[in-house]
Design a protein around this motif. Structure first.
Motif, PDB file in Angstrom:
ATOM      1  N   PHE A 223      11.134  31.197 -20.848  1.00 50.18           N
ATOM      2  CA  PHE A 223      12.261  31.820 -21.529  1.00 50.18           C
ATOM      3  C   PHE A 223      12.684  30.984 -22.741  1.00 50.18           C
ATOM      4  CE2 PHE A 223      16.823  32.059 -22.296  1.00 50.18           C
ATOM      5  CZ  PHE A 223      16.970  33.414 -22.567  1.00 50.18           C
ATOM      6  N   MET A 224      12.714  29.672 -22.556  1.00 57.42           N
ATOM      7  CA  MET A 224      13.085  28.779 -23.650  1.00 57.42           C
ATOM      8  C   MET A 224      12.117  28.947 -24.820  1.00 57.42           C
ATOM      9  SD  MET A 224      15.204  26.502 -24.722  1.00 57.42           S
ATOM     10  CE  MET A 224      15.370  25.135 -25.871  1.00 57.42           C
ATOM     11  N   ARG A 225      10.827  29.066 -24.514  1.00 56.46           N
ATOM     12  CA  ARG A 225       9.829  29.233 -25.574  1.00 56.46           C
ATOM     13  C   ARG A 225      10.052  30.535 -26.331  1.00 56.46           C
ATOM     14  NH1 ARG A 225       5.856  28.371 -22.662  1.00 56.46           N
ATOM     15  NH2 ARG A 225       5.187  30.494 -22.236  1.00 56.46           N
ATOM     16  N   ARG A 226      10.355  31.621 -25.610  1.00 59.14           N
ATOM     17  CA  ARG A 226      10.629  32.907 -26.279  1.00 59.14           C
ATOM     18  C   ARG A 226      11.896  32.813 -27.115  1.00 59.14           C
ATOM     19  NH1 ARG A 226       9.178  35.000 -21.159  1.00 59.14           N
ATOM     20  NH2 ARG A 226      11.378  35.346 -20.645  1.00 59.14           N
TER      21      ARG A 226
ATOM     22  N   TYR B 199      11.013  20.776 -31.219  1.00 59.31           N
ATOM     23  CA  TYR B 199      10.655  21.551 -30.023  1.00 59.31           C
ATOM     24  C   TYR B 199       9.172  21.927 -30.035  1.00 59.31           C
ATOM     25  CZ  TYR B 199      10.008  25.321 -26.748  1.00 59.31           C
ATOM     26  OH  TYR B 199       9.507  26.102 -25.740  1.00 59.31           O
ATOM     27  N   TRP B 200       8.691  22.495 -31.147  1.00 55.28           N
ATOM     28  CA  TRP B 200       7.312  22.984 -31.179  1.00 55.28           C
ATOM     29  C   TRP B 200       6.303  21.847 -31.073  1.00 55.28           C
ATOM     30  CZ3 TRP B 200       6.675  27.570 -29.683  1.00 55.28           C
ATOM     31  CH2 TRP B 200       7.557  28.592 -30.041  1.00 55.28           C
ATOM     32  N   LEU B 201       6.580  20.715 -31.720  1.00 58.04           N
ATOM     33  CA  LEU B 201       5.632  19.605 -31.654  1.00 58.04           C
ATOM     34  C   LEU B 201       5.645  18.924 -30.293  1.00 58.04           C
ATOM     35  CD1 LEU B 201       5.952  17.921 -35.182  1.00 58.04           C
ATOM     36  CD2 LEU B 201       4.083  19.313 -34.296  1.00 58.04           C
ATOM     37  N   GLU B 202       6.818  18.801 -29.688  1.00 62.76           N
ATOM     38  CA  GLU B 202       6.923  18.077 -28.419  1.00 62.76           C
ATOM     39  C   GLU B 202       6.571  18.936 -27.208  1.00 62.76           C
ATOM     40  OE1 GLU B 202       7.406  15.034 -27.752  1.00 62.76           O
ATOM     41  OE2 GLU B 202       8.150  14.143 -29.595  1.00 62.76           O
ATOM     42  N   ILE B 203       6.926  20.214 -27.254  1.00 67.32           N
ATOM     43  CA  ILE B 203       6.785  21.061 -26.059  1.00 67.32           C
ATOM     44  C   ILE B 203       6.035  22.367 -26.331  1.00 67.32           C
ATOM     45  CG2 ILE B 203       8.052  22.314 -24.256  1.00 67.32           C
ATOM     46  CD1 ILE B 203      10.381  20.361 -24.702  1.00 67.32           C
ATOM     47  N   GLY B 204       6.512  23.121 -27.298  1.00 67.82           N
ATOM     48  CA  GLY B 204       6.077  24.500 -27.478  1.00 67.82           C
ATOM     49  C   GLY B 204       4.609  24.708 -27.763  1.00 67.82           C
TER      50      GLY B 204
END
Length: 206
Positions: free
Chosen positions: A45-48, A107-112
């Motif tokens: 959900f967080m990614r969306r 967010y995108w570099l660390e997790i997404g």
């Protein structure tokens, strides 16, 4: 408690209009915890959610760039592309807007990016390059410095983990070229950093 503190300010402020505007901004402090509790927070959900947020920032940024280009065509002033003038169509603050973009980059570099593949991953990488460019022209000294430190630490971590060995030299080369262009040409970004070393320091001393 933070929201209650903001509301308490109504009793001490003579400018009720501004006070109510601040309360309306801070109302999300109360709403967000309930929102995340109700929807059932998950990584997917967080990614969306961040994807929608990132695309929204891209649309807003593109609109601002187009508006800046039209203004530039009319008056020939390049400052339309930088700092507060850039986000003026949305009556936004350049530093706050920079932090929104910085959050997406982190967010995108660390997790997404880890859970993405194919065309969507390529799209996000292209979006990250666009966001880094936006951070530069938004000219927030704090966010530019934070972004540089974050990217340097991220690259070092990737190398120490045995991934992307060419990432650091390529990143340093690109960063050096960008910094050289900003340092050797007359542009609003350079002027923002020049402000640190010039001007009246009386208030700072006080």
């Amino acid at each position: 408690l933070l929201f209650v503190t903001q509301v308490a300010g109504l009793f001490y402020s003579e400018d009720n209009e501004t006070a109510w505007k601040e309360i309306s901004k801070k109302s999300s402090i109360v709403a967000l915890p309930f929102f995340f509790q109700v929807i059932g927070f998950t990584k997917a959900f967080m990614r969306r959610l961040v994807l929608i947020f990132s695309l929204s920032l891209f649309i807003v940024s593109t609109y601002c760039l187009v508006n800046a280009y039209l203004n530039y065509r009319q008056v020939g002033d390049p400052t339309s592309f930088f700092y507060h003038d850039l986000v003026k169509p949305f009556v936004h603050h350049a530093v706050f807007f920079s932090f929104f973009i910085f959050f997406c980059v982190v967010y995108w570099l660390e997790i997404g990016l880890r859970s993405l593949t194919g065309d969507l991953k390529k799209l996000i990488i292209a979006l990250l390059v666009f966001f880094l460019g936006m951070i530069l022209i938004l000219s927030s000294k704090l966010v530019i410095i934070l972004t540089f430190i974050f990217l340097l630490v991220f690259a070092l971590r990737m190398i120490l983990a045995g991934r992307l060995r060419l990432l650091l030299p390529i990143s340093l080369l690109i960063a050096s070229i960008v910094i050289a262009i900003l340092a050797l040409t007359n542009n609003p970004v350079r002027e923002r950093f020049t402000d640190i070393s010039v001007g009246n320091d009386t208030l700072f001393k006080q």
